[in-house]
Design a protein around this motif. Structure first.
Motif, short mmCIF file in Angstrom:
data_model
loop_
_atom_site.label_atom_id
_atom_site.label_comp_id
_atom_site.label_asym_id
_atom_site.label_seq_id
_atom_site.Cartn_x
_atom_site.Cartn_y
_atom_site.Cartn_z
N LEU A 347 0.84 -1.20 0.00
CA LEU A 347 0.00 0.00 0.00
C LEU A 347 0.88 1.25 0.00
O LEU A 347 0.64 2.21 -0.76
CB LEU A 347 -0.92 -0.02 1.23
CG LEU A 347 -1.74 1.24 1.51
CD1 LEU A 347 -2.73 1.51 0.40
CD2 LEU A 347 -2.48 1.12 2.85
N THR A 348 1.89 1.25 0.85
CA THR A 348 2.78 2.41 0.96
C THR A 348 3.47 2.67 -0.38
O THR A 348 3.56 3.82 -0.83
CB THR A 348 3.80 2.18 2.09
OG1 THR A 348 3.07 1.91 3.29
CG2 THR A 348 4.69 3.39 2.31
N GLN A 349 3.92 1.58 -1.01
CA GLN A 349 4.59 1.72 -2.31
C GLN A 349 3.62 2.25 -3.38
O GLN A 349 3.97 3.10 -4.19
CB GLN A 349 5.11 0.35 -2.72
CG GLN A 349 6.45 0.39 -3.41
CD GLN A 349 7.00 -1.02 -3.58
OE1 GLN A 349 6.24 -1.94 -3.94
NE2 GLN A 349 8.27 -1.20 -3.32
N HIS A 350 2.40 1.71 -3.32
CA HIS A 350 1.34 2.11 -4.24
C HIS A 350 1.08 3.62 -4.10
O HIS A 350 0.97 4.34 -5.09
CB HIS A 350 0.09 1.30 -3.90
CG HIS A 350 -1.09 1.53 -4.80
ND1 HIS A 350 -0.99 1.49 -6.17
CD2 HIS A 350 -2.39 1.79 -4.51
CE1 HIS A 350 -2.19 1.72 -6.68
NE2 HIS A 350 -3.05 1.91 -5.71
N LEU A 351 0.99 4.09 -2.85
CA LEU A 351 0.75 5.52 -2.61
C LEU A 351 1.95 6.34 -3.06
O LEU A 351 1.81 7.39 -3.68
CB LEU A 351 0.45 5.77 -1.13
CG LEU A 351 -0.85 5.17 -0.60
CD1 LEU A 351 -1.03 5.52 0.88
CD2 LEU A 351 -2.05 5.67 -1.39
N GLN A 352 3.15 5.83 -2.75
CA GLN A 352 4.36 6.55 -3.13
C GLN A 352 4.41 6.73 -4.66
O GLN A 352 4.71 7.82 -5.16
CB GLN A 352 5.59 5.79 -2.64
CG GLN A 352 6.80 6.67 -2.47
CD GLN A 352 8.03 5.89 -2.05
OE1 GLN A 352 8.10 4.68 -2.20
NE2 GLN A 352 9.01 6.60 -1.52
N ALA A 353 4.06 5.65 -5.36
CA ALA A 353 4.06 5.71 -6.83
C ALA A 353 2.98 6.68 -7.31
O ALA A 353 3.19 7.48 -8.23
CB ALA A 353 3.82 4.32 -7.40
N GLY A 354 1.80 6.63 -6.67
CA GLY A 354 0.69 7.49 -7.07
C GLY A 354 0.98 8.97 -6.82
O GLY A 354 0.44 9.85 -7.50
N LEU A 355 1.82 9.24 -5.82
CA LEU A 355 2.11 10.63 -5.47
C LEU A 355 3.31 11.17 -6.25
O LEU A 355 3.56 12.38 -6.25
CB LEU A 355 2.41 10.73 -3.96
CG LEU A 355 1.23 10.44 -3.00
CD1 LEU A 355 1.70 10.41 -1.55
CD2 LEU A 355 0.14 11.48 -3.16
N ALA A 356 4.05 10.27 -6.90
CA ALA A 356 5.35 10.64 -7.49
C ALA A 356 5.26 11.78 -8.51
O ALA A 356 6.10 12.68 -8.50
CB ALA A 356 6.01 9.42 -8.11
N ASP A 357 4.23 11.75 -9.36
CA ASP A 357 4.11 12.76 -10.42
C ASP A 357 4.13 14.17 -9.85
O ASP A 357 4.82 15.05 -10.34
CB ASP A 357 2.77 12.58 -11.16
CG ASP A 357 2.92 11.54 -12.25
OD1 ASP A 357 4.06 11.06 -12.43
OD2 ASP A 357 1.90 11.20 -12.90
N ARG A 358 3.33 14.33 -8.81
CA ARG A 358 3.17 15.68 -8.27
C ARG A 358 4.18 16.00 -7.17
O ARG A 358 4.55 17.15 -6.98
CB ARG A 358 1.75 15.79 -7.71
CG ARG A 358 1.44 17.12 -7.11
CD ARG A 358 -0.06 17.35 -7.19
NE ARG A 358 -0.47 18.44 -6.33
CZ ARG A 358 -1.73 18.67 -6.02
NH1 ARG A 358 -2.68 17.88 -6.46
NH2 ARG A 358 -2.05 19.68 -5.25
N TRP A 359 4.60 14.96 -6.42
CA TRP A 359 5.37 15.21 -5.21
C TRP A 359 6.82 14.72 -5.28
O TRP A 359 7.56 14.85 -4.32
CB TRP A 359 4.68 14.53 -4.00
CG TRP A 359 3.29 15.03 -3.81
CD1 TRP A 359 2.15 14.50 -4.34
CD2 TRP A 359 2.88 16.20 -3.09
NE1 TRP A 359 1.06 15.24 -3.99
CE2 TRP A 359 1.47 16.30 -3.21
CE3 TRP A 359 3.56 17.17 -2.34
CZ2 TRP A 359 0.74 17.32 -2.63
CZ3 TRP A 359 2.82 18.17 -1.76
CH2 TRP A 359 1.43 18.26 -1.91
N GLY A 360 7.17 14.12 -6.41
CA GLY A 360 8.52 13.55 -6.49
C GLY A 360 8.60 12.33 -5.58
O GLY A 360 7.58 11.71 -5.29
N GLU A 361 9.81 12.03 -5.13
CA GLU A 361 9.93 10.85 -4.26
C GLU A 361 9.59 11.22 -2.82
O GLU A 361 10.33 11.93 -2.14
CB GLU A 361 11.34 10.27 -4.33
CG GLU A 361 11.37 8.93 -3.61
CD GLU A 361 12.64 8.14 -3.90
OE1 GLU A 361 12.95 7.23 -3.13
OE2 GLU A 361 13.31 8.45 -4.91
N VAL A 362 8.43 10.73 -2.37
CA VAL A 362 7.98 11.02 -1.00
C VAL A 362 8.80 10.15 -0.04
O VAL A 362 8.85 8.93 -0.18
CB VAL A 362 6.47 10.70 -0.86
CG1 VAL A 362 6.01 10.88 0.57
CG2 VAL A 362 5.66 11.58 -1.79
#
Ligand SMILES: [Zn+2]
Length: 423
Positions: A347-362
């Motif tokens: 789940l954490t990885q999924h969210l990290q990937a989903g946020l990457a476009d806008r937030w870079g590497e969270v």
């Protein structure tokens, strides 16, 4: 009503202003938001009002927790996929509104307010969720009144039994059930029916440390929670006159306590762990009397369960050794112990990937603080946590803080995460 709210963060800022005066001490600037008190009643009423304005459906449980559901038609039923959609499990977001004694404004409320604001964002974006979304407020997360942290979520998840909770009393001897009834609730303790309807939990929280400051990031995700526990130390000795009792003739439990507190700090520091005595009760508590009893509460947190057991055993050993020398006695009981919690890596990885476009590497960071997210994760709910930067790293104190810009970034990141989960 929600549709009239702006995209500028005005909804968040207004809600934050609404909450600011509730339970705030004018002396310290800190918050006293203990469960089942009049101020908690005001917080609860505020939450209900916000949910009603957003047409969320309220579902209180008998443990003092409150969920509010957004179940758009697409998530409720569908002519073609009725069975599949009806069994679609919800996404829970939220946190708690209670505080420690003299706590900060952000620990808990930031997650609740951000969750409501994230729902507003999704609606502004015209997202129609394919899964129901619930905003949750958990009761007595801090354990500041009845001593057990995350009491509401622990009861809901079956991690604390109703029998054990039924025995709980606050410092004035008020039983938990009486406190709940007194606050106008209808307690019915035990496993909550909503638990089976939750497939994902994401708790947003102010960071209680400075990892995100060091990484120059407004938001982060969590790897897991350190194992931690609360232990009660009862030191007993002989009460006597502070003037007439010769130093050599004393059996002073305060000394045994003092050496134990020093030993706890020394061992935790040497092992890279955490140990704190932050609460003390002294009897008879007179300036001119050697105490008969000192009760002290140890909060211990370690990077593994083995380390936690080892650290607490070492502190206990030093306490009894010192008690032998002082002619006092010590008894130790564990009040609550929470094991190692890892948040769902997929789940954490999924969210990290989903946020990457806008937030870079969270960044993904660990936490030493307990959370309702830890309780639900331990109960098998796939769970993630999102942190918002705290410039001072201070928490559980009036100076706890987050910049408004970072709070709004948190709302956007939570909305983005939700969108990933419900689309
Ligand atoms: Zn919290």
């Amino acid at each position: 009503m929600w549709s009239s709210m702006t995209e500028s963060g005005g909804d968040f800022e207004q809600m934050w202003r609404d909450l600011a005066p509730l339970g705030r001490s004018s002396a310290s600037g800190g918050y006293f938001r203990q469960p089942y008190t009049p101020v908690e009643g005001e917080l609860r009423a505020w939450f209900i009002e916000q949910c009603t304005a957003r047409e969320l459906e309220l579902e209180p449980d008998g443990n003092g927790n409150l969920l509010a559901w957004w179940s758009p038609p697409a998530a409720r039923s569908s002519s073609v996929e009725t069975t599949q959609v009806e069994t679609t499990q919800g996404v829970l977001i939220g946190s708690h509104l209670d505080s420690v004694l003299d706590g900060g404004a952000y620990d808990g409320p930031l997650g609740v307010v951000s969750s409501l604001a994230a729902i507003d964002r999704l609606r502004e974006r015209r997202v129609i969720p394919r899964r129901p979304i619930a905003v949750g407020v958990f009761a007595e997360e801090e354990g500041s009144r009845f001593g057990i942290a995350c009491l509401g979520s622990r009861l809901a998840a079956g991690a604390t039994t109703p029998e054990a909770a039924g025995e709980l009393r606050d410092r004035d001897g008020v039983p938990l059930l009486d406190a709940m009834t007194g606050a106008g609730l209808e307690p019915s303790l035990g496993r909550a029916p909503w638990l089976a309807r939750i497939g994902t939990f994401v708790e947003l929280h102010v960071e209680q440390g400075r990892d995100l400051v060091d990484r120059d990031a407004a938001v982060g995700l969590a790897t897991g929670i350190w194992p931690h526990g609360r232990y009660r130390f009862d030191f007993t000795g002989d009460a006597n006159h502070a003037g007439t009792t010769r130093m050599a003739d004393r059996h002073d439990p305060m000394l045994t306590y003092a050496i134990t507190a020093l030993a706890a700090s020394k061992h935790a520091a040497a092992a890279g762990q955490r140990a704190t005595f932050g609460r003390l009760e002294v009897a008879p508590n007179g300036t001119n009397a050697i105490p008969s009893r000192v009760t002290a509460w140890l909060d211990a947190r370690c990077d593994s369960e083995t380390e936690l057991v080892r650290l607490v055993a070492e502190i206990k050993r030093q306490a009894s050794e010192r008690a032998d020398r002082d002619g006092t006695r010590v008894r130790v009981s564990a009040e609550s112990v929470s094991g190692d919690v890892s948040f769902d890596p997929d789940l954490t990885q999924h969210l990290q990937a989903g946020l990457a476009d806008r937030w870079g590497e969270v960044p993904v960071i660990p936490t030493m603080a307990g959370h309702d997210a830890g309780v639900l994760a331990a109960a098998g709910v796939p769970t993630a946590m999102m942190f918002v930067r705290n410039p001072t790293g201070v928490s559980h104190a009036p100076s706890e803080f987050a910049d408004m810009a970072d709070c709004l970034a948190g709302v956007d990141a939570l909305a983005d995460a939700l969108e990933v989960l419900v689309s």
